[in-house]
Motif scaffolding. Structure first.
Motif, mmCIF file in Angstrom:
data_model
loop_
_atom_site.group_PDB
_atom_site.id
_atom_site.type_symbol
_atom_site.label_atom_id
_atom_site.label_comp_id
_atom_site.label_asym_id
_atom_site.label_seq_id
_atom_site.Cartn_x
_atom_site.Cartn_y
_atom_site.Cartn_z
ATOM 1 N N GLU A 123 36.072 13.547 -21.692
ATOM 2 C CA GLU A 123 35.965 12.669 -22.867
ATOM 3 C C GLU A 123 36.174 13.462 -24.159
ATOM 4 N N ARG A 124 35.634 14.655 -24.233
ATOM 5 C CA ARG A 124 35.831 15.485 -25.429
ATOM 6 C C ARG A 124 37.312 15.865 -25.581
ATOM 7 N N ALA A 125 37.959 16.192 -24.456
ATOM 8 C CA ALA A 125 39.377 16.538 -24.509
ATOM 9 C C ALA A 125 40.216 15.345 -24.948
ATOM 10 N N ARG A 126 39.779 14.164 -24.545
ATOM 11 C CA ARG A 126 40.505 12.952 -24.941
ATOM 12 C C ARG A 126 40.451 12.759 -26.457
ATOM 13 N N ARG A 127 39.301 13.017 -27.045
ATOM 14 C CA ARG A 127 39.166 12.880 -28.501
ATOM 15 C C ARG A 127 40.052 13.885 -29.235
ATOM 16 N N GLU A 128 40.278 15.030 -28.588
ATOM 17 C CA GLU A 128 41.113 16.059 -29.206
ATOM 18 C C GLU A 128 42.599 15.859 -28.913
ATOM 19 N N GLY A 129 42.915 14.847 -28.114
ATOM 20 C CA GLY A 129 44.311 14.578 -27.793
ATOM 21 C C GLY A 129 44.870 15.454 -26.694
ATOM 22 N N SER A 130 43.998 16.140 -25.932
ATOM 23 C CA SER A 130 44.456 16.994 -24.822
ATOM 24 C C SER A 130 44.522 16.152 -23.546
ATOM 25 N N PHE A 131 45.555 15.325 -23.448
ATOM 26 C CA PHE A 131 45.644 14.364 -22.352
ATOM 27 C C PHE A 131 45.802 15.036 -20.987
ATOM 28 N N ARG A 132 46.499 16.159 -20.939
ATOM 29 C CA ARG A 132 46.665 16.830 -19.647
ATOM 30 C C ARG A 132 45.329 17.340 -19.129
ATOM 31 N N VAL A 164 45.371 7.445 -18.554
ATOM 32 C CA VAL A 164 45.400 8.483 -19.587
ATOM 33 C C VAL A 164 46.824 9.007 -19.783
ATOM 34 N N SER A 165 47.543 9.209 -18.683
ATOM 35 C CA SER A 165 48.906 9.735 -18.788
ATOM 36 C C SER A 165 49.827 8.768 -19.532
ATOM 37 N N LYS A 166 49.595 7.480 -19.350
ATOM 38 C CA LYS A 166 50.425 6.479 -20.035
ATOM 39 C C LYS A 166 50.163 6.469 -21.542
#
Length: 425
Positions: A123-132, A164-166
């Motif tokens: 979830e934290r990575a998602r907020r930072e835009g680190s989708f991979r 997430v990948s989409k």
């Protein structure tokens, strides 16, 4: 957004304390009635089972206490999505992962912390835009639940990873997500779903013009097309099986996969026989033979010759069938493949026998018998012995054995003593 996690926190704390109070009151209200005398075997079994149940209940209670603390930690970190996922996982009833063995699965207490940490980090990575990084976290969880045979939860995390990948602009990641989801469905035997995901993977590769991704997508499609076609063939759906084998052929050509192309021709030949078009089947098997020669695959060349000979015999092309089987036998002898030698000798012997060439039939079946004995397979030896006996009898009958037994006493004694038949020395 600042107050929302803390609101969840206080509500969740109140719910947890109520659950603990209810559990404590329930346990204090239980009374055990004393028993007199020595325990019976039945009582001992019941006691052992109750101890086991109590141990499992204590383990679940310990895991739930750990889960409560981890849920609170997720809320305090402001990760509401992680809290929701983790609460659902940690507070669900045990999942049946093997209906036949009645095996249930619950996430052990020592694994809960790792799962919560993975969700929070995602979830934290998602907020930072680190989708991979988000995707890799969800796939890590998907792999864990697949290892535990909790396939529904595995598919759930595969879906989260795909979503997430989409949302990213990384087409390579989106293609990878479709490929992994397709592979997951393939492992579960959901071949139609696997085909859909791999076809989408191919479309993404073509639109993105990523050559390596396109090649990999085609490889996956060749594999699942063949599996699904074999499944359709098994259940008698020959028309759909032929369509899938044709798709395999087209995909193999696009991918410059000559081995797969040859195998597709072979399967098309076999399925076309089941559909009743013998001439077309011969054409497919000839193409299989041609491709096998091009790539110098002698094993496939031998197999192609055997398949071709079977069809040529049915169509009355006896000379062509004989030549095909002789070539198959030559290849098998060069490779030292005993199984292929036996198959070619048997088919060639039976073909000669049908044509009345009993000496050649006996010679081929005698070679089959020798090789079968060398292999040491008793069933194969017995079958070869019977076929050789029939061929020897046919040859003896045609070579004057009846006349010899009736008129030639000297020849009869020679046969009894030495096993010599007329025309055999």
């Amino acid at each position: 957004s600042f107050f929302r996690p803390h609101t969840f926190y206080f509500l969740f704390r109140e719910m947890s304390s109520n659950e603990k109070r209810l559990g404590a009151s329930a346990s204090s209200s239980e009374k055990k009635s004393p028993k007199s005398g020595a325990p019976s075997p039945v009582d001992l079994l019941v006691s052992a089972e109750s101890v086991k149940v109590d141990a499992e209940a204590k383990a679940r209670a310990a895991a739930k206490e750990v889960a409560v603390e981890l849920c609170v930690d997720a809320l305090m970190a402001g990760c509401v999505l992680s809290f929701t996922e983790f609460f659902t996982l940690s507070h669900r009833e045990p999942v049946c992962v093997d209906p036949l063995a009645n095996k249930m699965f619950s996430i052990p207490a020592d694994k809960l912390k790792e799962i919560q940490a993975t969700l929070v980090q995602a979830e934290r990575a998602r907020r930072e835009g680190s989708f991979r990084e988000v995707y890799e976290g969800y796939i890590k969880l998907a792999n864990y639940f697949e290892d535990e045979h909790d396939f529904d939860t595995m598919l759930h995390f595969q879906q989260l990873g795909l979503d997430v990948s989409k949302q990213s602009i990384d087409k390579d990641l989106e293609g990878l997500a479709h490929e992994n989801f397709g592979n997951a469905h393939e492992r579960l035997g959901n071949l139609e779903m696997a085909i859909q995901f791999h076809e989408t993977h191919l479309r993404i590769a073509e639109a993105s013009r990523i050559a390596a991704m396109k090649k990999q997508a085609n490889r996956n499609l060749i594999r699942v097309y063949m599996k699904r076609a074999a499944e359709c063939e098994k259940f008698g759906n020959y028309v759909e099986a032929k369509e899938l084998y044709s798709k395999t052929l087209d995909t193999a050509r696009l991918n410059c996969d000559t081995e797969a192309e040859g195998e597709a021709y072979h399967k098309l030949g076999q399925i076309t026989v089941l559909l009743g078009d013998m001439e077309k089947a011969v054409e497919y098997q000839k193409r299989f033979l041609m491709v096998s020669k091009e790539v110098r695959n002698e094993a496939h060349e031998g197999k192609a010759n055997v398949s071709l000979a079977e069809l040529q015999e049915v169509l009355g092309q006896v000379h062509e069938a004989t030549l095909s089987l002789q070539r198959s036998l030559e290849i098998a002898e060069q490779k030292g493949d005993d199984d292929a030698i036996c198959e070619a000798c048997t088919k060639l012997g039976m073909l000669h026998n049908k044509q009345g060439n009993y000496l050649k039939a006996m010679q081929c079946l005698e070679q089959n018998y020798r090789v079968a004995r060398r292999k040491g397979d008793r069933a194969s030896v017995e079958k070869a012995r019977i076929l050789l006996g029939v061929a020897s009898g046919n040859y003896a009958w045609s070579s004057g054995f009846v006349e010899m037994a009736d008129r030639n006493l000297e020849g009869m004694l020679k046969w009894k003593c030495q096993g010599a038949l007329p025309g055999m020395g």
